[in-house]
Scaffold this motif. Sequence first.
Motif, PDB file in Angstrom:
ATOM      1  N   ALA A   1       0.831  -1.205   0.000  1.00 51.51           N
ATOM      2  CA  ALA A   1       0.000   0.000   0.000  1.00 51.51           C
ATOM      3  C   ALA A   1       0.864   1.253   0.000  1.00 51.51           C
ATOM      4  O   ALA A   1       0.600   2.212  -0.743  1.00 51.51           O
ATOM      5  N   ALA A   2       1.908   1.263   0.831  1.00 54.77           N
ATOM      6  CA  ALA A   2       2.788   2.432   0.892  1.00 54.77           C
ATOM      7  C   ALA A   2       3.516   2.635  -0.431  1.00 54.77           C
ATOM      8  O   ALA A   2       3.664   3.772  -0.906  1.00 54.77           O
ATOM      9  N   GLU A   3       3.949   1.544  -1.020  1.00 59.35           N
ATOM     10  CA  GLU A   3       4.642   1.641  -2.317  1.00 59.35           C
ATOM     11  C   GLU A   3       3.711   2.150  -3.399  1.00 59.35           C
ATOM     12  O   GLU A   3       4.077   3.030  -4.201  1.00 59.35           O
ATOM     13  N   GLN A   4       2.494   1.621  -3.428  1.00 58.88           N
ATOM     14  CA  GLN A   4       1.537   2.057  -4.441  1.00 58.88           C
ATOM     15  C   GLN A   4       1.151   3.520  -4.244  1.00 58.88           C
ATOM     16  O   GLN A   4       1.017   4.282  -5.198  1.00 58.88           O
ATOM     17  N   PHE A   5       0.983   3.930  -2.983  1.00 61.83           N
ATOM     18  CA  PHE A   5       0.583   5.303  -2.687  1.00 61.83           C
ATOM     19  C   PHE A   5       1.654   6.293  -3.130  1.00 61.83           C
ATOM     20  O   PHE A   5       1.347   7.419  -3.544  1.00 61.83           O
ATOM     21  N   ALA A   6       2.918   5.864  -3.053  1.00 66.40           N
ATOM     22  CA  ALA A   6       4.030   6.750  -3.413  1.00 66.40           C
ATOM     23  C   ALA A   6       4.339   6.731  -4.905  1.00 66.40           C
ATOM     24  O   ALA A   6       5.143   7.540  -5.372  1.00 66.40           O
ATOM     25  N   SER A   7       3.708   5.830  -5.650  1.00 65.92           N
ATOM     26  CA  SER A   7       4.016   5.692  -7.078  1.00 65.92           C
ATOM     27  C   SER A   7       3.232   6.706  -7.910  1.00 65.92           C
ATOM     28  O   SER A   7       1.993   6.741  -7.829  1.00 65.92           O
ATOM     29  N   PRO A   8       3.902   7.529  -8.710  1.00 63.71           N
ATOM     30  CA  PRO A   8       3.174   8.469  -9.571  1.00 63.71           C
ATOM     31  C   PRO A   8       2.399   7.737 -10.664  1.00 63.71           C
ATOM     32  O   PRO A   8       2.836   6.701 -11.156  1.00 63.71           O
ATOM     33  N   VAL A   9       1.240   8.270 -10.978  1.00 61.05           N
ATOM     34  CA  VAL A   9       0.390   7.697 -12.027  1.00 61.05           C
ATOM     35  C   VAL A   9       0.475   8.611 -13.251  1.00 61.05           C
ATOM     36  O   VAL A   9       0.257   9.819 -13.126  1.00 61.05           O
ATOM     37  N   PRO A  10       0.794   8.070 -14.422  1.00 63.01           N
ATOM     38  CA  PRO A  10       0.989   8.915 -15.609  1.00 63.01           C
ATOM     39  C   PRO A  10      -0.238   9.746 -15.963  1.00 63.01           C
ATOM     40  O   PRO A  10      -1.383   9.299 -15.819  1.00 63.01           O
ATOM     41  N   SER A  11       0.012  10.966 -16.448  1.00 54.57           N
ATOM     42  CA  SER A  11      -1.083  11.848 -16.853  1.00 54.57           C
ATOM     43  C   SER A  11      -1.944  11.202 -17.933  1.00 54.57           C
ATOM     44  O   SER A  11      -3.165  11.400 -17.969  1.00 54.57           O
ATOM     45  N   ALA A  12      -1.294  10.435 -18.807  1.00 61.75           N
ATOM     46  CA  ALA A  12      -2.029   9.820 -19.913  1.00 61.75           C
ATOM     47  C   ALA A  12      -3.116   8.882 -19.414  1.00 61.75           C
ATOM     48  O   ALA A  12      -4.151   8.699 -20.068  1.00 61.75           O
ATOM     49  N   PHE A  13      -2.888   8.266 -18.269  1.00 62.48           N
ATOM     50  CA  PHE A  13      -3.903   7.386 -17.690  1.00 62.48           C
ATOM     51  C   PHE A  13      -5.161   8.174 -17.371  1.00 62.48           C
ATOM     52  O   PHE A  13      -6.273   7.760 -17.708  1.00 62.48           O
ATOM     53  N   TRP A  14      -4.991   9.332 -16.712  1.00 65.54           N
ATOM     54  CA  TRP A  14      -6.147  10.142 -16.345  1.00 65.54           C
ATOM     55  C   TRP A  14      -6.832  10.717 -17.588  1.00 65.54           C
ATOM     56  O   TRP A  14      -8.055  10.825 -17.633  1.00 65.54           O
ATOM     57  N   HIS A  15      -6.017  11.081 -18.597  1.00 64.76           N
ATOM     58  CA  HIS A  15      -6.591  11.542 -19.864  1.00 64.76           C
ATOM     59  C   HIS A  15      -7.557  10.498 -20.428  1.00 64.76           C
ATOM     60  O   HIS A  15      -8.674  10.811 -20.839  1.00 64.76           O
ATOM     61  N   GLU A  16      -7.095   9.239 -20.452  1.00 64.00           N
ATOM     62  CA  GLU A  16      -7.912   8.188 -21.048  1.00 64.00           C
ATOM     63  C   GLU A  16      -9.176   7.935 -20.226  1.00 64.00           C
ATOM     64  O   GLU A  16     -10.262   7.733 -20.789  1.00 64.00           O
ATOM     65  N   LEU A  17      -9.038   7.969 -18.908  1.00 62.38           N
ATOM     66  CA  LEU A  17     -10.227   7.762 -18.075  1.00 62.38           C
ATOM     67  C   LEU A  17     -11.255   8.862 -18.309  1.00 62.38           C
ATOM     68  O   LEU A  17     -12.459   8.591 -18.383  1.00 62.38           O
ATOM     69  N   ARG A  18     -10.807  10.079 -18.439  1.00 64.08           N
ATOM     70  CA  ARG A  18     -11.751  11.168 -18.710  1.00 64.08           C
ATOM     71  C   ARG A  18     -12.334  11.058 -20.108  1.00 64.08           C
ATOM     72  O   ARG A  18     -13.540  11.270 -20.299  1.00 64.08           O
ATOM     73  N   ASP A  19     -11.509  10.712 -21.070  1.00 62.57           N
ATOM     74  CA  ASP A  19     -11.999  10.587 -22.448  1.00 62.57           C
ATOM     75  C   ASP A  19     -13.075   9.512 -22.560  1.00 62.57           C
ATOM     76  O   ASP A  19     -14.013   9.638 -23.353  1.00 62.57           O
ATOM     77  N   LYS A  20     -12.938   8.464 -21.764  1.00 68.93           N
ATOM     78  CA  LYS A  20     -13.895   7.347 -21.807  1.00 68.93           C
ATOM     79  C   LYS A  20     -14.981   7.494 -20.741  1.00 68.93           C
ATOM     80  O   LYS A  20     -15.765   6.563 -20.528  1.00 68.93           O
ATOM     81  N   ALA A  21     -15.033   8.642 -20.084  1.00 65.88           N
ATOM     82  CA  ALA A  21     -16.042   8.941 -19.062  1.00 65.88           C
ATOM     83  C   ALA A  21     -16.021   7.915 -17.936  1.00 65.88           C
ATOM     84  O   ALA A  21     -17.059   7.605 -17.332  1.00 65.88           O
ATOM     85  N   LEU A  22     -14.845   7.413 -17.611  1.00 64.97           N
ATOM     86  CA  LEU A  22     -14.701   6.478 -16.498  1.00 64.97           C
ATOM     87  C   LEU A  22     -14.518   7.209 -15.174  1.00 64.97           C
ATOM     88  O   LEU A  22     -14.665   6.616 -14.100  1.00 64.97           O
ATOM     89  N   VAL A  23     -14.164   8.476 -15.225  1.00 63.65           N
ATOM     90  CA  VAL A  23     -14.201   9.347 -14.056  1.00 63.65           C
ATOM     91  C   VAL A  23     -14.848  10.654 -14.497  1.00 63.65           C
ATOM     92  O   VAL A  23     -14.757  11.048 -15.663  1.00 63.65           O
ATOM     93  N   PRO A  24     -15.521  11.345 -13.602  1.00 71.31           N
ATOM     94  CA  PRO A  24     -16.161  12.608 -13.964  1.00 71.31           C
ATOM     95  C   PRO A  24     -15.137  13.653 -14.413  1.00 71.31           C
ATOM     96  O   PRO A  24     -14.013  13.692 -13.908  1.00 71.31           O
ATOM     97  N   ALA A  25     -15.546  14.485 -15.341  1.00 74.06           N
ATOM     98  CA  ALA A  25     -14.643  15.506 -15.865  1.00 74.06           C
ATOM     99  C   ALA A  25     -14.197  16.477 -14.788  1.00 74.06           C
ATOM    100  O   ALA A  25     -13.102  17.044 -14.866  1.00 74.06           O
ATOM    101  N   ASP A  26     -15.016  16.665 -13.739  1.00 68.28           N
ATOM    102  CA  ASP A  26     -14.671  17.631 -12.705  1.00 68.28           C
ATOM    103  C   ASP A  26     -14.004  16.996 -11.491  1.00 68.28           C
ATOM    104  O   ASP A  26     -13.762  17.672 -10.488  1.00 68.28           O
ATOM    105  N   ALA A  27     -13.665  15.706 -11.570  1.00 73.20           N
ATOM    106  CA  ALA A  27     -12.988  15.051 -10.462  1.00 73.20           C
ATOM    107  C   ALA A  27     -11.503  15.402 -10.488  1.00 73.20           C
ATOM    108  O   ALA A  27     -10.832  15.167 -11.507  1.00 73.20           O
ATOM    109  N   PRO A  28     -10.971  15.982  -9.419  1.00 79.79           N
ATOM    110  CA  PRO A  28      -9.541  16.297  -9.402  1.00 79.79           C
ATOM    111  C   PRO A  28      -8.700  15.023  -9.516  1.00 79.79           C
ATOM    112  O   PRO A  28      -9.051  13.979  -8.950  1.00 79.79           O
ATOM    113  N   VAL A  29      -7.615  15.118 -10.247  1.00 80.01           N
ATOM    114  CA  VAL A  29      -6.670  14.003 -10.375  1.00 80.01           C
ATOM    115  C   VAL A  29      -5.277  14.534 -10.066  1.00 80.01           C
ATOM    116  O   VAL A  29      -5.040  15.739 -10.100  1.00 80.01           O
ATOM    117  N   PRO A  30      -4.335  13.651  -9.747  1.00 78.21           N
ATOM    118  CA  PRO A  30      -3.010  14.132  -9.317  1.00 78.21           C
ATOM    119  C   PRO A  30      -2.306  14.998 -10.335  1.00 78.21           C
ATOM    120  O   PRO A  30      -1.673  15.992  -9.987  1.00 78.21           O
TER     121      PRO A  30
END
Length: 329
Positions: A295-324
């Motif tokens: 859990a600590a390792e995963q929490f400290a691992s950066p998640v690529p911006s492209a991942f969040w782009h794809e989730l928003r493009d596919k409406a898998l997360v709301p457009a107004d949900a803050p992401v890292p």
Amino acid sequence: MNRLGSSDVEVSALGFGSAAIGNLFTEVSEDQAHEALSTAWQQGIRYFDTAPHYGLGLSERRLGAALRERPRAEYTISTKVGRRLEPVTEATGDDLDNGFAVPATLRRVWDFSADGVRRTLEASLERLGLDRVDVVYLHDPDDHAEQAFREGYPALERLRSEGVVGAIGAGMNQAEMLTRFVRDTDVDVVLCAGRYTLLDQRALTELLPAAEERGRSVVIGGAFNSGLLADPRPGMTYDYATVTPEVLERALQLKEIAERHGTTLRAAALAFCGAHPAVASVLVGARSADEVRDAAEQFASPVPSAFWHELRDKALVPADAPVPAEDLS
């Protein structure tokens, strides 16, 4: 460390949820629980959450035994009130109907009265072996709203004004009543379990904006939605029932996208919960040292911006949900 509301209480961004070491669903040995808590400390976790409900007090006893070895000023502990524990005349069977693999030597009594709040907290301090806790939550007052708001909450306010506790709030598996606490009372923090995750963003509608607007803090529990977002597969539990094919399909889709972008679903799930500005800490329940380290390792691992782009493009997360990542223009 993040401050809870306008209180002086601070919590680590990653917290330890102690239900699992209260034998949630399956038994955890004393050594295993102690190793999990020791590893949490080694990983820099300084916020620990528990409740009498978790294993009929077992979680509190184990947490207190581990934390008594540590300098009291260096960690934050929260517990909960609303379920008093009373001895049973004749102990038979176990507590698995309530989710815990412990002998049913005690029974829970719903009690959000002022007297019940104080008695429950006093018993928690005895089990913990501590002279104080930092945060007290009203625990699951869903069906007891009137008493919780009329008696339980004012009792917490008095405890805070007396300096017995540093911060007060409510913890629930829903967002609606927590929003009422944020708007209608002077809580410092609310604990929202399972309602702000990659699969369920109900807290984003009103709770999180209200907390941000009023300067209240939110602690997020259930980031993995009962484990589904840690390892999605058929037959797992989601929202206290067996996961439906539709929800499982979405979880597997999220996992595939995460892996394609060189990250993990676990890292993404934790990062999403922690990205909202109102969120002070994300609790992770762990029953072993390996789970804590992961859990600590995963929490400290950066998640690529492209991942969040794809989730928003596919409406898998709301457009107004803050992401890292903030470079999503």
